[in-house]
Design a protein around this motif. Structure first.
Motif, mmCIF file in Angstrom:
data_model
loop_
_atom_site.group_PDB
_atom_site.id
_atom_site.type_symbol
_atom_site.label_atom_id
_atom_site.label_comp_id
_atom_site.label_asym_id
_atom_site.label_seq_id
_atom_site.Cartn_x
_atom_site.Cartn_y
_atom_site.Cartn_z
ATOM 1 N N ALA A 31 0.834 -1.205 0.000
ATOM 2 C CA ALA A 31 0.000 0.000 0.000
ATOM 3 C C ALA A 31 0.868 1.254 0.000
ATOM 4 O O ALA A 31 0.594 2.208 -0.734
ATOM 5 C CB ALA A 31 -0.926 -0.003 1.210
ATOM 6 N N ASN A 32 1.917 1.265 0.792
ATOM 7 C CA ASN A 32 2.796 2.432 0.835
ATOM 8 C C ASN A 32 3.544 2.641 -0.479
ATOM 9 O O ASN A 32 3.802 3.779 -0.869
ATOM 10 C CB ASN A 32 3.790 2.300 1.991
ATOM 11 N N VAL A 33 3.905 1.553 -1.159
ATOM 12 C CA VAL A 33 4.530 1.679 -2.477
ATOM 13 C C VAL A 33 3.566 2.349 -3.446
ATOM 14 O O VAL A 33 3.934 3.275 -4.177
ATOM 15 C CB VAL A 33 4.956 0.297 -3.022
ATOM 16 N N ILE A 34 2.306 1.899 -3.448
ATOM 17 C CA ILE A 34 1.304 2.461 -4.353
ATOM 18 C C ILE A 34 1.045 3.931 -4.028
ATOM 19 O O ILE A 34 1.037 4.787 -4.915
ATOM 20 C CB ILE A 34 -0.008 1.658 -4.259
ATOM 21 N N GLY A 75 4.210 8.010 1.805
ATOM 22 C CA GLY A 75 4.186 6.629 2.274
ATOM 23 C C GLY A 75 5.597 6.126 2.457
ATOM 24 O O GLY A 75 6.500 6.507 1.713
ATOM 25 N N PHE A 76 5.807 5.292 3.482
ATOM 26 C CA PHE A 76 7.144 4.744 3.718
ATOM 27 C C PHE A 76 7.076 3.219 3.783
ATOM 28 O O PHE A 76 6.842 2.641 4.842
ATOM 29 C CB PHE A 76 7.747 5.308 5.008
ATOM 30 N N PRO A 77 7.241 2.555 2.640
ATOM 31 C CA PRO A 77 7.188 1.097 2.616
ATOM 32 C C PRO A 77 8.414 0.485 3.291
ATOM 33 O O PRO A 77 9.538 0.911 3.030
ATOM 34 C CB PRO A 77 7.172 0.769 1.118
ATOM 35 N N LYS A 96 6.380 -1.339 13.103
ATOM 36 C CA LYS A 96 7.071 -0.502 14.088
ATOM 37 C C LYS A 96 8.157 0.328 13.422
ATOM 38 O O LYS A 96 8.359 1.492 13.768
ATOM 39 C CB LYS A 96 7.694 -1.378 15.181
ATOM 40 N N ILE A 97 8.870 -0.275 12.464
ATOM 41 C CA ILE A 97 9.917 0.463 11.756
ATOM 42 C C ILE A 97 9.310 1.602 10.948
ATOM 43 O O ILE A 97 9.833 2.708 10.928
ATOM 44 C CB ILE A 97 10.713 -0.492 10.845
ATOM 45 N N LYS A 144 7.577 14.638 3.314
ATOM 46 C CA LYS A 144 8.025 14.930 1.954
ATOM 47 C C LYS A 144 9.237 14.064 1.563
ATOM 48 O O LYS A 144 9.524 13.883 0.389
ATOM 49 C CB LYS A 144 8.391 16.408 1.803
ATOM 50 N N TYR A 145 9.941 13.502 2.544
ATOM 51 C CA TYR A 145 11.125 12.687 2.261
ATOM 52 C C TYR A 145 10.841 11.187 2.182
ATOM 53 O O TYR A 145 11.678 10.416 1.718
ATOM 54 C CB TYR A 145 12.190 12.899 3.345
ATOM 55 N N TRP A 146 9.689 10.730 2.671
ATOM 56 C CA TRP A 146 9.466 9.302 2.890
ATOM 57 C C TRP A 146 9.694 8.427 1.670
ATOM 58 O O TRP A 146 10.440 7.446 1.729
ATOM 59 C CB TRP A 146 8.046 9.057 3.410
#
Length: 216
Positions: A127-130, A139-141, A164-165, A176-178
């Motif tokens: 989901a975070n990749v998408i 998003g931060f996968p 948790k990570i 903005k960096y994720w």
DNA sequence: CTCCCGATAT
DNA sequence: ATATCAGGAG
């Protein structure tokens, strides 16, 4: 000056040290729309992105839209994606997810975490990749590389869960960096901070990392 | 926790 | 021979 400004310093230093070292930041999964990225990312579980890209080149010629995937033959889909492994579960999840897209989401890939993780085969990482790569939503996968690097560097301790990570990093760094940061960590994990033989001697973030390479 | 699974590197 | 690869479901 408050604590929320000081806390991200270490991660931002890592970001700056790695930024530009691996060329232009691109999503490792080749795709031209949210549906293709969803499919490619489902396929990417426990498989190299190189192999996923080999499979999707053929796959996206045969199945061009949500209806194509929703109406796909399980056997034919499995035959095409077999090289990526877990082909039975992945084919089943792709078909079921695309049927759900048509039934519940107007035939479109939703742009929210709560909706995305309802799709079979889509967890927080996918989901975070998408979100990050198809919709420019922060998003931060956390994949195997991000997990390994965050443990080695010392952001988290002793193999904490991906969730948790994810929360540890996203709470320490502006959103903005994720997405770019995840790409940097993956590139660094593949090229330098490898699972098997990490090249600590030439590492760009040696000074920012707790991990010391074991000499055998 | 276990299971799913093929291709490559070491 | 074994570890690893942009994980997720039961």
């Amino acid at each position: 000056m408050n604590n929320s400004e000081k806390a991200p310093k270490r991660l931002l230093e890592i970001y700056s040290a790695l930024n530009g070292k691996y060329g232009r930041l691109l999503c490792p999964l080749k795709s031209s729309n949210p549906l293709q990225l969803m499919v490619a990312t489902i396929l990417s579980a426990q498989c190299t992105d190189k192999r996923v890209n080999q499979v999707t080149e053929l796959l996206f010629k045969k199945y061009r839209n949500v209806k194509d995937f929703a109406g796909a033959s399980q056997e034919e889909l499995e035959a095409i994606i077999r090289p990526v492994g877990y082909y039975h579960a992945k084919a089943s999840n792709i078909i079921k997810s695309c049927r759900m897209l048509i039934k519940d989401f107007s035939g479109k890939v939703p742009a929210s975490m709560e909706m995305l993780i309802l799709l079979p085969g889509v967890g927080r990482k996918t989901a975070n990749v998408i979100l990050g790569n198809a919709f420019a939503v922060p998003g931060f996968p956390v994949d195997t590389h991000v997990k390994r690097l965050m443990n080695r560097i010392g952001i988290v301790k002793n193999e904490e869960s991906p969730e948790k990570i994810e929360f540890a990093v996203t709470s320490l760094m502006p959103d903005k960096y994720w997405t770019d940061f995840s790409h940097l960590l993956i590139a660094h994990g593949r090229n330098r901070c490898k699972a098997r033989r990490p090249d600590c001697a030439n590492c760009e973030i040696r000074k920012l990392c707790d991990y010391k390479e074991k000499k055998s």
